[in-house]
Motif scaffolding. Structure first.
Motif, PDB file in Angstrom:
ATOM      1  N   VAL A  30       0.856  -1.192   0.000  1.00 24.11           N
ATOM      2  CA  VAL A  30       0.000   0.000   0.000  1.00 24.11           C
ATOM      3  C   VAL A  30       0.889   1.238   0.000  1.00 24.11           C
ATOM      4  CG1 VAL A  30      -1.835   1.243   1.196  1.00 24.11           C
ATOM      5  CG2 VAL A  30      -1.819  -1.259   1.217  1.00 24.11           C
ATOM      6  N   TYR A  36       2.862   6.696   2.511  1.00 25.72           N
ATOM      7  CA  TYR A  36       2.826   7.073   3.936  1.00 25.72           C
ATOM      8  C   TYR A  36       3.915   8.114   4.243  1.00 25.72           C
ATOM      9  CZ  TYR A  36      -0.334   3.078   4.915  1.00 25.72           C
ATOM     10  OH  TYR A  36      -1.390   2.187   4.938  1.00 25.72           O
ATOM     11  N   ARG A 130     -18.044   1.985   6.003  1.00 25.18           N
ATOM     12  CA  ARG A 130     -17.321   3.043   5.294  1.00 25.18           C
ATOM     13  C   ARG A 130     -17.446   2.681   3.825  1.00 25.18           C
ATOM     14  NH1 ARG A 130     -10.966   4.076   6.311  1.00 25.18           N
ATOM     15  NH2 ARG A 130     -10.937   2.393   4.786  1.00 25.18           N
ATOM     16  N   TRP A 155     -13.160  -7.918  -2.177  1.00 23.89           N
ATOM     17  CA  TRP A 155     -12.421  -7.458  -0.999  1.00 23.89           C
ATOM     18  C   TRP A 155     -13.263  -6.675  -0.014  1.00 23.89           C
ATOM     19  CZ3 TRP A 155     -10.679  -2.334   0.329  1.00 23.89           C
ATOM     20  CH2 TRP A 155     -11.090  -1.316  -0.551  1.00 23.89           C
ATOM     21  N   SER A 198      -2.322  -4.566   7.444  1.00 21.76           N
ATOM     22  CA  SER A 198      -1.124  -4.987   8.187  1.00 21.76           C
ATOM     23  C   SER A 198      -1.491  -5.758   9.450  1.00 21.76           C
ATOM     24  CB  SER A 198      -0.290  -3.765   8.606  1.00 21.76           C
ATOM     25  OG  SER A 198       0.275  -3.151   7.490  1.00 21.76           O
ATOM     26  N   GLY A 215       0.293  -1.999   4.574  1.00 23.30           N
ATOM     27  CA  GLY A 215       0.697  -0.586   4.589  1.00 23.30           C
ATOM     28  C   GLY A 215       1.694  -0.340   5.703  1.00 23.30           C
ATOM     29  N   TYR A 349       0.522   6.527  12.044  1.00 24.45           N
ATOM     30  CA  TYR A 349       0.120   6.751  10.651  1.00 24.45           C
ATOM     31  C   TYR A 349       0.059   8.254  10.342  1.00 24.45           C
ATOM     32  CZ  TYR A 349      -2.114   1.989  10.491  1.00 24.45           C
ATOM     33  OH  TYR A 349      -2.399   0.653  10.526  1.00 24.45           O
TER      34      TYR A 349
HETATM   35  C1  LIG Z   1      -4.616   2.027   3.895  1.00 26.58           C
HETATM   36  C2  LIG Z   1      -5.219   0.733   3.527  1.00 26.58           C
HETATM   37  C3  LIG Z   1      -4.597  -0.481   3.812  1.00 26.58           C
HETATM   38  C4  LIG Z   1      -3.327  -0.572   4.617  1.00 26.58           C
HETATM   39  O1  LIG Z   1      -3.618  -0.438   5.978  1.00 26.58           O
HETATM   40  P1  LIG Z   1      -2.429  -0.624   7.040  1.00 26.58           P
HETATM   41  O2  LIG Z   1      -3.128  -0.597   8.350  1.00 26.58           O
HETATM   42  O3  LIG Z   1      -1.532   0.550   6.857  1.00 26.58           O
HETATM   43  O4  LIG Z   1      -1.774  -1.893   6.711  1.00 26.58           O
HETATM   44  C5  LIG Z   1      -5.150  -1.644   3.329  1.00 26.58           C
HETATM   45  N1  LIG Z   1      -6.288  -1.616   2.614  1.00 26.58           N
HETATM   46  C6  LIG Z   1      -6.939  -0.480   2.357  1.00 26.58           C
HETATM   47  C7  LIG Z   1      -8.194  -0.524   1.579  1.00 26.58           C
HETATM   48  C8  LIG Z   1      -6.442   0.732   2.810  1.00 26.58           C
HETATM   49  O5  LIG Z   1      -7.108   1.864   2.549  1.00 26.58           O
END
Ligand SMILES: *Cc1c(COP(=O)(O)O)cnc(C)c1O
Length: 364
Positions: A30, A36, A130, A155, A198, A215, A349
């Motif tokens: 991500v 990030y 969401r 997903w 993550s 991410g 974050y």
């Molecule tokens: C930002 C995001 C992630 C990554 O999330 P992390 O907690 O940083 O791993 C995964 N999927 C979607 C849809 C996101 O928006």
């Protein structure tokens, strides 16, 4: 250069390899929000080289920047409101998320214009409330099989994966699986099912499916320091350091009021350093008095309020620090991203993504 972000690409590669050892799923790196805050293109290239086979971004413009940089890996963009240039997305082989019937229609129409079948990932709302299809689901099931899109993925996203053992995670998983069955009953079989962020990648192996979307962990940070432990506890290496040049050092007397509002006074005769970064660079104003820098072999705490372009730290009377010296503002031996987050009442974050674009990124 008065301040810069040092990005350790080797740490990012190492984190990806470490995460890969814990799963047989493909890794989608991500890289939204300028990776990030670490830099979109260098991080994306590093991630792919280290073994991530997919890239994920929020915005279409982020995906287009990756293509412009000649990155060939499959890319998903999942936050594309009506009005976005779906034709450009399809022509650049960017896969799109479908979170509503409206999006499905717009993407189909764009596919017709682009003379290509759009590749999409169906997004279901499994309890986060969401993104994703919720009440439209039954209607969606009636039309998806005969729509002019290629359903590559299916997903959803976890709301509370950073709280291991939290019941809501199992509930989301159940809804996710039952909706997948309903989808497959229409004859639509997605190749790639993906759910884990993550936190779920690190703690819920049952939901890894074909792909995990990683991410924060690839940047070496913990998804939740309170529930999951620190970077170190998780075997991750933080990739970002922020450094700044000392603009000025001055000797001051005990009782000198420092900064806007005179919120603090020096407690003794001391030396202060003016650091050339402020809240417009992403240094949280809320962290005034609760974080600081590492310089001259020790930590120097912030004194007074953080200003727009600068803040002041207390070096101590015996300090040998001089103007022009480099202070470590975030990471390394200084205050960690997590310490800054605690000081500002936010999460890691936000600390890394808020470092402004006017602060140059340097790669090691
Ligand atoms: C930002 C995001 C992630 C990554 O999330 P992390 O907690 O940083 O791993 C995964 N999927 C979607 C849809 C996101 O928006």
């Amino acid at each position: 250069m008065r301040a810069f972000v040092e990005v350790d690409l080797k740490a990012i590669a190492k984190n990806i390899k470490w995460i890969k050892r814990g799963t047989s799923a493909d890794i989608l790196a991500v890289v939204k929000a300028d990776a990030y805050g670490h830099g979109l293109v260098p991080v994306a290239k590093t991630a792919v080289k280290a073994g991530a086979s997919w890239l994920g971004v929020a915005l279409l413009e982020e995906a287009l920047l990756l293509r412009k940089a000649k990155i060939k890996a499959p890319i998903i963009a999942w936050l594309t409101p009506p009005g976005e240039d779906f034709v450009a997305a399809i022509k650049n082989d960017i896969q799109l998320s479908v979170p509503s019937l409206t999006h499905l229609k717009l993407i189909e129409a764009a596919g017709k214009k682009a003379k290509r079948t759009p590749k999409v990932h169906i997004e279901v709302d499994t309890g986060m409330t969401r993104g994703g299809l919720l009440k439209e689901w039954d209607e969606f099931l009636k039309v998806i099989a005969k729509s002019n899109v290629e359903v590559v993925g299916y997903w959803s996203h976890f709301a509370r994966a950073d709280e291991p053992g939290q019941k809501a995670n199992a509930t989301q998983e159940k809804i996710f699986n039952s909706k997948l069955l309903e989808l497959m009953n229409t004859g639509v079989i997605p190749k790639i099912v993906h759910f884990a962020n993550s936190a779920a990648t690190l703690t819920i192996p049952a939901v890894h499916s074909q792909m995990v979307r990683v991410g924060i962990a690839m940047y070496g940070l913990s998804p939740d320091v309170n529930h999951m432990g620190s970077s170190k506890d998780l075997g991750l290496t933080p990739a970002m350091k922020v450094k700044a040049i000392v603009h000025l050092v001055k000797e001051v007397s005990k009782g000198s009021p420092v900064g806007y509002g005179a919120t603090e006074k020096t407690k003794s005769d001391t030396k202060l350093a003016i650091i050339a970064m402020g809240y417009s660079d992403g240094i949280p104003r809320q962290s005034s008095n609760a974080a600081g820098v590492y310089i001259g072999g020790r930590r120097a705490p912030i004194i007074g309020r953080v200003s727009m372009d600068q803040f002041v730290v207390d070096l101590g009377a015996d300090s040998k620090v001089q103007a022009g010296d480099i202070a470590t503002v975030i990471g390394g031996k200084g205050y960690s991203v997590d310490e800054w987050a605690r000081a500002a009442g936010t999460i890691n974050y936000e600390i890394v993504t808020r470092i402004a674009s006017r602060v140059p990124r340097i790669y090691a």
